[in-house]
Scaffold this motif. Structure first.
Motif, short mmCIF file in Angstrom:
data_model
loop_
_atom_site.label_atom_id
_atom_site.label_comp_id
_atom_site.label_asym_id
_atom_site.label_seq_id
_atom_site.Cartn_x
_atom_site.Cartn_y
_atom_site.Cartn_z
N VAL A 67 6.42 107.28 113.34
CA VAL A 67 7.31 108.65 114.34
C VAL A 67 8.32 108.40 114.44
O VAL A 67 8.73 106.96 115.19
N ARG A 98 5.29 118.94 114.66
CA ARG A 98 6.13 118.15 114.06
C ARG A 98 6.40 118.45 113.11
O ARG A 98 6.00 119.03 111.91
N ASP A 100 8.20 116.44 109.34
CA ASP A 100 7.82 115.29 108.56
C ASP A 100 8.83 115.95 107.46
O ASP A 100 9.30 116.69 106.80
N THR A 131 8.56 111.36 110.87
CA THR A 131 8.07 112.27 111.69
C THR A 131 9.05 112.19 113.18
O THR A 131 9.87 111.03 113.27
N THR A 133 8.65 115.35 116.62
CA THR A 133 8.44 116.23 117.17
C THR A 133 9.59 117.41 117.67
O THR A 133 10.43 117.00 118.33
N THR A 140 14.72 118.74 116.56
CA THR A 140 14.63 117.81 116.29
C THR A 140 15.67 117.47 115.27
O THR A 140 16.00 117.75 114.64
N ILE A 274 -1.10 117.00 115.45
CA ILE A 274 -0.08 118.29 115.36
C ILE A 274 -0.09 117.99 117.25
O ILE A 274 -1.94 118.03 117.82
N PRO A 275 0.87 117.40 118.01
CA PRO A 275 1.45 117.14 117.89
C PRO A 275 2.26 115.85 118.09
O PRO A 275 1.15 115.30 118.26
N GLY A 276 2.99 114.82 117.95
CA GLY A 276 3.23 114.11 118.40
C GLY A 276 2.83 112.56 117.13
O GLY A 276 2.28 112.83 116.52
#
Length: 279
Positions: A67, A98, A100, A131, A133, A140, A274-276
């Motif tokens: 992340v 999320r 990616d 990644t 969020t 993002t 999901i999420p984070g």
């Protein structure tokens, strides 16, 4: 009642932006009125890609469990800030999704795989993958570099949006050929590979299937390019129809990097977070 009456208008606006042929030009393509409409609807750009859910992985995807906003690592290239905004069909932001992204470097190399045709083995590496969020505005941001190219594909960035453990949106972001050609011919290390010859936006079938709205809006800043795309969740999405945007595997999606299958295995969908961050 006011909100209900506004929904068809906002849906039509989103769909209109997604189908607009002027989005392909990317840089400065939209008139001021279109940008004003997008801003009034809470969108970061009029460039809109309507994406369909699917249950298959995108080509050569793996989750490095990182992340992070800055995914550049040690890769050379022109800095790029990529903004993705996830919204529903009524232009309402989707918070907590999320996102990616992954793409090749300036020399056409993907991390995590052995790249055939070169002496580069990037297995075990994670550059240009990460990644983030979405916030309350559905936005993002990733700090990366402008992607390079490899044989058989036009310039692109892969992305996935995880709405929950089983609902995944997969597609690709495309860039103006004129800008790509300038960088590939004039700027190191992009220009170290010779002229790109085989595939442009107009001859890449995935770009054609993804549609006009899948092209990022590009703004040149002093020391980087700013790229933006709105990812709209298609109201009548059908996972059986989503293969064109995301791909279903090597040899059929036009999306593999210039390598073999000697990379990470794809994760079990049940382990996706999901999420984070995980853990």
């Amino acid at each position: 009642m006011a909100d209900k009456r506004s929904h068809p208008t906002r849906r039509a606006l989103l769909a209109g932006f997604a189908a607009s042929p002027i989005a392909v030009a990317g840089i400065g393509a939209f008139p001021r009125s279109a940008r004003a409409q997008a801003q009034a609807a809470g969108l970061i750009t009029p460039n809109v890609c309507m994406v369909l859910p699917e249950v298959t992985e995108g080509p050569y995807y793996f989750d490095p469990d990182m992340v992070r906003r800055d995914i550049t690592e040690d890769r050379d290239g022109i800095p790029m800030r990529l903004h993705l905004q996830v919204v529903n069909a009524d232009c309402q932001p989707v918070a907590g999704a999320r996102v990616d992204i992954w793409h090749c470097d300036a020399r056409g190399i993907y991390s995590g795989y052995r790249n055939t045709g070169t002496d580069i083995d990037a297995r075990g590496e994670t550059f240009l993958r990460g990644t983030q969020t979405t916030g309350a505005d559905g936005v993002t941001r990733f700090d990366t570099i402008y992607p390079g190219w490899y044989r058989g594909r036009t310039t692109h960035v892969h992305y996935k949006v995880f709405l929950d453990e089983r609902t995944v949106l997969t597609s690709q972001i495309f860039f103006p050929d004129a800008l790509s050609e300038y960088l590939f011919q004039s700027v190191a290390p992009y220009n170290e590979r010779g002229q790109r010859r085989d595939t442009m936006n107009g001859t890449d079938w995935i770009a054609e299937q993804a549609g006009e709205g899948a092209f990022a809006s590009i703004r040149e800043q002093k020391s980087y390019y700013d790229a933006a795309l709105v990812v709209g969740i298609a109201p009548a999405a059908d996972s059986a129809r989503s293969g064109a945007a995301g791909g279903r595997g090597p040899g059929t999606d036009g999306g593999p990097p210039p390598g073999d299958n000697g990379g990470p295995s794809r994760p079990d969908r049940g382990t996706v977070f999901i999420p984070g961050p995980k853990g």
